[in-house]
Design an enzyme around this catalytic site. Sequence first.
Site, short mmCIF file in Angstrom:
data_model
loop_
_atom_site.label_atom_id
_atom_site.label_comp_id
_atom_site.label_asym_id
_atom_site.label_seq_id
_atom_site.Cartn_x
_atom_site.Cartn_y
_atom_site.Cartn_z
N ASP A 1 -99.69 -48.17 -34.46
CA ASP A 1 -100.58 -47.11 -35.24
C ASP A 1 -101.78 -48.14 -35.68
O ASP A 1 -101.88 -49.35 -35.39
CB ASP A 1 -99.84 -46.28 -36.35
CG ASP A 1 -99.30 -47.31 -37.28
OD1 ASP A 1 -99.54 -48.44 -37.49
OD2 ASP A 1 -98.28 -46.85 -38.18
N ALA A 2 -102.49 -47.33 -36.56
CA ALA A 2 -103.57 -47.99 -37.11
C ALA A 2 -103.15 -49.28 -37.93
O ALA A 2 -103.92 -50.36 -38.12
CB ALA A 2 -104.51 -47.09 -37.95
#
Length: 146
Positions: free
Chosen positions: A28-29
């Site tokens: 994810d980010a």
Amino acid sequence: MDVTIHPAPDAGRASFTLPVRVYFEDTDAGGVVYYANYLKFCERARTEWLRTTGVVQNRLATEQNILFVVRSVAADYLRPAVLDDLLEVITTIDKLGRASLDFAQQVRRDGQLLFEARVTVACVASGAMRPTPIPPAVRAQLASLV
């Protein structure tokens, strides 16, 4: 694909280990494995284990109109996995019911527990999507793993 089937150290039952490398697309980010991807890793491990025992889900669907579908999942996220980690997805069948299977699954990195889940999979007739008994031949194959 290098997979292993061995007795589970804690229960004496057979377990299956699938190696999984973490790729950029899995993160994810924040740079950690996105939570839903652990479920994908577990799905792959269940599918590959069944395949190694001769239970090919595509064949069951086309020849016997039988599907295995996830009925429930209980998951615990304990530690993060990150890009390039080599993970092990360890799968054990806890219970073989008349029309369902209960799996215990763990994701580990270098022996450290990162994620664990209990997954109930139901056997259903593909047309009606209603529970149906696991076919006897399939049940016999699965019973050898419990």
